[in-house]
Design an enzyme around this catalytic site. Structure first.
Site, mmCIF file in Angstrom:
data_model
loop_
_atom_site.group_PDB
_atom_site.id
_atom_site.type_symbol
_atom_site.label_atom_id
_atom_site.label_comp_id
_atom_site.label_asym_id
_atom_site.label_seq_id
_atom_site.Cartn_x
_atom_site.Cartn_y
_atom_site.Cartn_z
ATOM 1 N N ASP A 18 -12.351 -8.872 4.531
ATOM 2 C CA ASP A 18 -13.637 -8.833 3.829
ATOM 3 C C ASP A 18 -14.230 -10.237 3.774
ATOM 4 O O ASP A 18 -15.436 -10.432 3.952
ATOM 5 C CB ASP A 18 -13.467 -8.303 2.396
ATOM 6 C CG ASP A 18 -13.734 -6.811 2.295
ATOM 7 O OD1 ASP A 18 -13.414 -6.091 3.260
ATOM 8 O OD2 ASP A 18 -14.256 -6.370 1.251
ATOM 9 N N ASP A 59 -6.437 -6.850 4.116
ATOM 10 C CA ASP A 59 -7.575 -6.168 3.500
ATOM 11 C C ASP A 59 -8.509 -7.212 2.900
ATOM 12 O O ASP A 59 -9.729 -7.190 3.121
ATOM 13 C CB ASP A 59 -7.056 -5.215 2.407
ATOM 14 C CG ASP A 59 -8.187 -4.510 1.683
ATOM 15 O OD1 ASP A 59 -9.123 -4.056 2.355
ATOM 16 O OD2 ASP A 59 -8.135 -4.426 0.435
ATOM 17 N N LYS A 96 2.949 -15.279 1.843
ATOM 18 C CA LYS A 96 3.097 -15.964 0.555
ATOM 19 C C LYS A 96 4.591 -16.242 0.406
ATOM 20 O O LYS A 96 5.244 -15.832 -0.567
ATOM 21 C CB LYS A 96 2.527 -15.076 -0.576
ATOM 22 C CG LYS A 96 2.406 -15.760 -1.922
ATOM 23 C CD LYS A 96 1.317 -16.814 -2.007
ATOM 24 C CE LYS A 96 1.374 -17.536 -3.339
ATOM 25 N NZ LYS A 96 0.452 -18.710 -3.402
ATOM 26 N N ASP A 103 -3.294 -17.997 0.002
ATOM 27 C CA ASP A 103 -4.331 -18.653 -0.818
ATOM 28 C C ASP A 103 -5.027 -19.747 -0.009
ATOM 29 O O ASP A 103 -6.251 -19.865 0.002
ATOM 30 C CB ASP A 103 -3.762 -19.191 -2.144
ATOM 31 C CG ASP A 103 -2.480 -19.995 -1.987
ATOM 32 O OD1 ASP A 103 -1.903 -20.041 -0.869
ATOM 33 O OD2 ASP A 103 -2.037 -20.605 -2.980
ATOM 34 N N TYR A 113 0.822 -1.212 0.000
ATOM 35 C CA TYR A 113 0.000 0.000 0.000
ATOM 36 C C TYR A 113 0.862 1.271 0.000
ATOM 37 O O TYR A 113 0.422 2.316 -0.448
ATOM 38 C CB TYR A 113 -0.896 0.034 1.244
ATOM 39 C CG TYR A 113 -2.247 -0.609 1.084
ATOM 40 C CD1 TYR A 113 -2.371 -1.910 0.612
ATOM 41 C CD2 TYR A 113 -3.403 0.082 1.429
ATOM 42 C CE1 TYR A 113 -3.615 -2.499 0.495
ATOM 43 C CE2 TYR A 113 -4.650 -0.505 1.319
ATOM 44 C CZ TYR A 113 -4.756 -1.795 0.844
ATOM 45 O OH TYR A 113 -5.992 -2.370 0.729
HETATM 46 C C1 IPM Z 1 -10.369 -1.073 4.197
HETATM 47 C C2 IPM Z 1 -10.651 -0.433 2.868
HETATM 48 C C3 IPM Z 1 -9.500 0.507 2.520
HETATM 49 C C4 IPM Z 1 -8.243 -0.331 2.403
HETATM 50 C C5 IPM Z 1 -9.730 1.346 1.248
HETATM 51 C C6 IPM Z 1 -11.015 2.138 1.305
HETATM 52 C C7 IPM Z 1 -8.559 2.247 0.962
HETATM 53 O O1 IPM Z 1 -10.859 -1.403 1.895
HETATM 54 O O2 IPM Z 1 -10.221 -0.341 5.194
HETATM 55 O O3 IPM Z 1 -10.318 -2.297 4.253
HETATM 56 O O4 IPM Z 1 -7.960 -0.905 1.330
HETATM 57 O O5 IPM Z 1 -7.522 -0.414 3.376
HETATM 58 MG MG MG Z 2 -10.973 -3.380 2.650
#
Ligand code: IPM
Ligand code: MG
Length: 356
Positions: free
Chosen positions: A251, A247, A191, A223, A140
């Protein structure tokens, strides 16, 4: 002493969900919580007002605050802007400027929501997982980055995955310390079979394990970790991983709990100061309709009370209130199922306050 909280609502559903979290804070003020709120702009809203997604004033407010409450950033409106001024840059910028390197993303399945998960309820029932994501380094932020034009005229995009030992060690310590207070199991995700940088990650975690003989450290390729998260998520207690892997995996983990609208997060610096935000985004498609789920943001307030404001009893009260509301069958659209009562964003906030 009065604690200062910077409130950065951001874009999309940000203002709506933050308003509900603020309502909860206000309710706790009546019970003696001594706080002062200061509002600032971030993301697209800040760009529209000030031409930058992270105005200096927002940084000043945030630096001087004890804790920060953030909604979400981003939206269609700003997607065509140059990447350097896109709303997301505001979020990345504040994480970096405040050195909020430790991102804690708990994924807990409330028993009342076992049916809201897309996975079979026996796979997710009782799930209590903590993802510790490195937040201020890795791909990032790595340099060099950009898009260049090659000699033949073709464009080439590039980013750099980079971690220093000290950065790995510092996030590793946070994760080991958390694992120690939980079930004592830590899975480091990398990884290492392909990327040298994460080979160093694995070596450093292994070295660190020497200081934490009471924690059981394991390693997993990312993975496989993604697969295991949906196959048998309860095998995990604490996971620690890089910025980008965290990240993605967080999710993924959120859906185990029924909805991404349920997951709070804390981003902490070395001294425990933190920014608290739901892990979901700004959801511009449902913004302004009073249908977003404010629970992730309300639960982020609970994390704030626990980790930064040292008010763990109040944190428990919020978490219990959320559970009670779910028990009552009150649901926003994302977690609605037949036989429950569908409510809007502000009604959900009211229900939590009533249950406090
Ligand atoms: C998160 C989001 C952010 C990230 C984005 C909005 C920049 O997806 O906080 O997980 O990738 O960190
Ligand atoms: Mg995110």
């Amino acid at each position: 002493m009065t604690k200062k909280i910077a409130v950065l609502a951001g874009d999309g559903i940000g203002p709506e969900i933050v308003a509900e979290a603020v309502k909860v804070l206000n309710a706790l003020e009546k019970d003696g919580l001594d706080i002062e709120l200061e509002y600032g702009l971030i993301g697209g809203a800040a760009y529209d007002e000030a031409g930058t997604p992270l105005p200096e004033e927002t940084l000043v407010i945030s630096k001087s605050a004890d804790a920060i409450l953030l909604g979400a950033v981003g939206g269609y409106k700003w997607e065509s802007l140059d990447i350097s001024v896109r709303p997301e840059k505001g979020l990345l910028g504040i994480r970096s400027a405040l050195n909020l390197f430790a991102n804690l993303r708990p994924a807990i399945l409330y028993p009342q929501l076992a049916d809201a998960s897309t996975l079979k309820s026996e796979v997710v029932a009782g799930l209590d997982l903590m993802i510790v994501r490195e937040l201020t380094g890795g791909i990032y932020f790595g340099q060099p980055r950009g898009v260049r034009v090659l000699d033949n005229g073709e464009k080439e995009g590039f980013n750099t995955l980079v971690y220093r030992e000290s950065e790995i060690r510092r996030i590793g310590k946070v994760a080991f310390d958390i694992a120690r207070k939980r079930q004592g199991r830590l899975c480091s995700v990398d990884k290492a079979n392909v990327l040298e940088c994460t080979e160093l990650w694995r070596e450093t975690m292994t070295e660190l394990a020497g200081d934490y003989t009471d924690v059981d450290l394991s390693h997993m390729y990312v993975d496989n970790a993604a697969m295991q998260l949906v196959r048998a998520p309860k095998q995990f207690d604490v996971m620690v991983t890089t910025n980008m892997f965290g990240d993605i995996l967080s999710d993924c983990a959120s859906m185990l709990t029924g909805s991404i609208g349920m997951l709070p997060s804390a981003s902490l610096d070395e001294s425990g100061k933190g920014m608290y935000e739901p892990i979901h985004g700004s959801a511009p498609d449902i913004a302004g309709q009073n249908i977003a789920n404010p629970l992730a943001t309300i639960l982020s307030v609970a994390m704030m009370l626990r980790y930064t404001l040292d008010e763990s009893l109040m944190a428990n009260r919020i978490e219990n209130a959320v559970e009670k509301v779910l028990e009552q069958g009150i649901r926003t659209a994302d977690i609605y199922s037949e036989g429950t009562t569908k409510v809007g964003t502000s009604e959900m906030g009211d229900a939590v306050i009533a249950a406090l």
